[in-house]
Design a protein around this motif. Sequence first.
Motif, PDB file in Angstrom:
ATOM      1  N   HIS A 115     -15.017   5.079 -19.058  1.00 37.06           N
ATOM      2  CA  HIS A 115     -15.271   6.414 -19.612  1.00 37.06           C
ATOM      3  C   HIS A 115     -14.094   7.377 -19.469  1.00 37.06           C
ATOM      4  CE1 HIS A 115     -19.337   5.564 -20.711  1.00 37.06           C
ATOM      5  NE2 HIS A 115     -19.606   5.120 -19.499  1.00 37.06           N
TER       6      HIS A 115
ATOM      7  N   ASP B 222     -11.339   9.638 -20.578  1.00 36.31           N
ATOM      8  CA  ASP B 222     -11.164  10.361 -21.842  1.00 36.31           C
ATOM      9  C   ASP B 222      -9.675  10.577 -22.076  1.00 36.31           C
ATOM     10  OD1 ASP B 222     -11.683  11.770 -24.138  1.00 36.31           O
ATOM     11  OD2 ASP B 222     -12.323  13.608 -23.117  1.00 36.31           O
TER      12      ASP B 222
ATOM     13  N   CYS C 254      -7.155  13.203 -20.635  1.00 36.63           N
ATOM     14  CA  CYS C 254      -7.602  14.566 -20.895  1.00 36.63           C
ATOM     15  C   CYS C 254      -7.881  15.289 -19.578  1.00 36.63           C
ATOM     16  CB  CYS C 254      -8.877  14.507 -21.735  1.00 36.63           C
ATOM     17  SG  CYS C 254      -9.603  16.110 -22.113  1.00 36.63           S
TER      18      CYS C 254
ATOM     19  N   CYS D 162     -10.429  16.838 -18.726  1.00 36.67           N
ATOM     20  CA  CYS D 162     -11.811  16.641 -18.264  1.00 36.67           C
ATOM     21  C   CYS D 162     -12.005  15.274 -17.609  1.00 36.67           C
ATOM     22  CB  CYS D 162     -12.798  16.838 -19.398  1.00 36.67           C
ATOM     23  SG  CYS D 162     -12.623  15.663 -20.727  1.00 36.67           S
TER      24      CYS D 162
ATOM     25  N   ARG E  74     -15.459  11.125 -20.353  1.00 38.99           N
ATOM     26  CA  ARG E  74     -16.321  11.499 -21.468  1.00 38.99           C
ATOM     27  C   ARG E  74     -17.404  10.436 -21.571  1.00 38.99           C
ATOM     28  NH1 ARG E  74     -15.402  14.244 -26.866  1.00 38.99           N
ATOM     29  NH2 ARG E  74     -17.254  13.648 -28.029  1.00 38.99           N
TER      30      ARG E  74
ATOM     31  N   ASP F 221     -20.792   9.748 -23.771  1.00 34.41           N
ATOM     32  CA  ASP F 221     -21.675  10.092 -24.884  1.00 34.41           C
ATOM     33  C   ASP F 221     -22.872   9.155 -24.873  1.00 34.41           C
ATOM     34  OD1 ASP F 221     -19.955  12.096 -25.960  1.00 34.41           O
ATOM     35  OD2 ASP F 221     -18.713  10.515 -26.835  1.00 34.41           O
TER      36      ASP F 221
END
Length: 85
Positions: free
Chosen positions: A20, A22, A47, A49, A52, A54
């Motif tokens: 995961h 990102d 990134c 963050c 990510r 989803d």
Amino acid sequence: MELPDKYPVSGSIKESAWRHIDHCGSCGSCGGGRRKTVFGKVFENVCGCTFRVDNPDHDDMAFLKVMVDIGIKEMHGLNNLEVTE
């Protein structure tokens, strides 16, 4: 967030974290992706963050719970580094 080896987690949680990551999509909110180490594995162009997720499934929810637990420990500077899965 750098995730050093001070947080002992299972191999399945590490694999979920790595799955995961990102990667930077050049959205313009920062200067671009950077190098991050997550549970001992180095990733480029990540990134801000870091993760990510989803449409999480059952395994993803276990991973997210561990990430929340780690985040709480980091924010409060807790010495008890054990993370429950």
